[in-house]
Design a protein around this motif. Structure first.
Motif, PDB file in Angstrom:
ATOM      1  N   LYS A   1     -10.516   4.638   2.439  1.00 11.56           N
ATOM      2  CA  LYS A   1      -9.604   5.627   1.869  1.00 11.56           C
ATOM      3  C   LYS A   1     -10.067   6.159   0.520  1.00 11.56           C
ATOM      4  O   LYS A   1      -9.782   7.313   0.172  1.00 11.56           O
TER       5      LYS A   1
ATOM      6  N   PRO B   1      -1.763   2.651   9.061  1.00 13.93           N
ATOM      7  CA  PRO B   1      -2.421   2.709  10.376  1.00 13.93           C
ATOM      8  C   PRO B   1      -1.846   1.708  11.378  1.00 13.93           C
ATOM      9  O   PRO B   1      -1.254   0.697  11.006  1.00 13.93           O
TER      10      PRO B   1
ATOM     11  N   TYR C   1       0.835  -1.206   0.000  1.00 15.15           N
ATOM     12  CA  TYR C   1       0.000   0.000   0.000  1.00 15.15           C
ATOM     13  C   TYR C   1       0.871   1.257   0.000  1.00 15.15           C
ATOM     14  O   TYR C   1       0.626   2.205  -0.755  1.00 15.15           O
TER      15      TYR C   1
ATOM     16  N   HIS D   1     -11.901  -3.188   3.861  1.00 15.69           N
ATOM     17  CA  HIS D   1     -12.488  -2.082   4.622  1.00 15.69           C
ATOM     18  C   HIS D   1     -11.588  -0.852   4.559  1.00 15.69           C
ATOM     19  O   HIS D   1     -12.082   0.271   4.418  1.00 15.69           O
ATOM     20  N   TRP D   2     -10.289  -1.054   4.665  1.00  9.23           N
ATOM     21  CA  TRP D   2      -9.360   0.075   4.632  1.00  9.23           C
ATOM     22  C   TRP D   2      -9.395   0.773   3.279  1.00  9.23           C
ATOM     23  O   TRP D   2      -9.440   1.998   3.184  1.00  9.23           O
TER      24      TRP D   2
ATOM     25  N   LEU E   1      -6.542   1.097  12.626  1.00  8.75           N
ATOM     26  CA  LEU E   1      -7.447   0.145  11.984  1.00  8.75           C
ATOM     27  C   LEU E   1      -7.798  -0.939  12.982  1.00  8.75           C
ATOM     28  O   LEU E   1      -6.952  -1.758  13.352  1.00  8.75           O
TER      29      LEU E   1
ATOM     30  N   PRO F   1     -11.989   1.283  10.516  1.00  8.45           N
ATOM     31  CA  PRO F   1     -10.858   2.110  10.090  1.00  8.45           C
ATOM     32  C   PRO F   1     -10.993   3.569  10.527  1.00  8.45           C
ATOM     33  O   PRO F   1     -12.077   4.143  10.485  1.00  8.45           O
TER      34      PRO F   1
END
Length: 253
Positions: A112, A44, A34, A107-108, A64, A59
């Protein structure tokens, strides 16, 4: 903290996840990728917790959270005891540790790269947007997830069973033709859009052998083909918001 049921759940979490390091390593590697694709991003801090069955992942900008209670496995007595009204079988099937890393990273990514309203609503766009925009958005999110977790299958990322994945691959042409014949590609009908992206036992309108979320899968297929035919970065892909029709033009079955 002293409630007997709370303690029982806490003990179960401690037993199932007595060693969280295999998941920590996978998450650490995913966030290294990432950071590679999005150099200016913040990685995170990972925190595991008991969410009271409210969130697989929570998140925030610098943190997270992972709700381990929702990854105890469908055979867990605690999972079995959850009300079928709130947790029908198709949700319990996905409450397995094999989905933990991909679900958390998903989810992250949505957090974002989706607006707050879209993120809260499973990534579905507002009523001003159409079917194509919605599935392309999901396709982009899954494509990013592919880049961050290259060793995980797309079936795991979509939470499909092996048979559901085979159903998709075998019926892709039929599925797309159905979208064309029923003039769904550009529909703004919220109910029509949601039945192709929301969770369920299967995708309404298709065989019960189909998985829910067929729209997400076909959106992923479109984005993947587009990226294979164009020399653009992942960061560019997620930053573009008016390219759905162009992406569609590259789609071949």
């Amino acid at each position: 903290m002293t409630d007997s049921i709370t303690r029982q759940i806490a003990d179960e979490i401690s037993t199932v996840y007595d060693d969280f390091s295999p998941y920590s390593i996978k998450l650490e590697n995913a966030f290294k990728r990432y950071k590679y694709y999005f150099p200016d991003s913040v990685v995170p801090k990972i925190v595991t917790f008991h969410s009271n069955f409210n969130a697989k992942a929570f998140p925030e900008n610098h943190q997270l959270g992972i709700g381990l209670d929702l990854f105890l496995g469908k055979e867990s007595e605690i999972t079995k005891a959850l009300s079928p009204d709130d947790f029908p079988g198709y949700l319990k099937d996905k409450m397995d540790k094999q989905f933990l890393v991909s679900s958390v990273m998903k989810h992250w990514i949505y957090f974002k790269f989706s607006s707050p309203k879209d993120f809260r609503n499973n990534g579905i766009y507002t009523k001003k947007d159409d079917f194509l925009n919605t599935i392309i958005h999901h396709g982009k999110m899954l494509y990013v997830l592919d880049a961050l977790l290259p060793n995980e299958s797309i079936a795991t990322k979509l939470e499909f069973t092996e048979n559901e994945m085979k159903w998709c691959e075998k019926g892709e042409k039929f599925f797309y033709q159905t979208l064309i014949e029923k003039k769904l590609i550009y529909t703004k009908n919220y109910k029509e859009i949601s039945r192709f992206v929301n969770p369920g036992p299967f995708t309404n309108g298709f065989s019960e052998e189909s998985p829910s979320g067929l729209g997400k899968w076909i959106g992923y297929r479109m984005v993947k083909q587009y990226m294979e035919g164009n020399n653009i970065s992942i960061a560019e892909l997620v930053s573009r918001t008016n390219d759905s029709r162009r992406i569609l033009s590259f789609y071949r079955i």
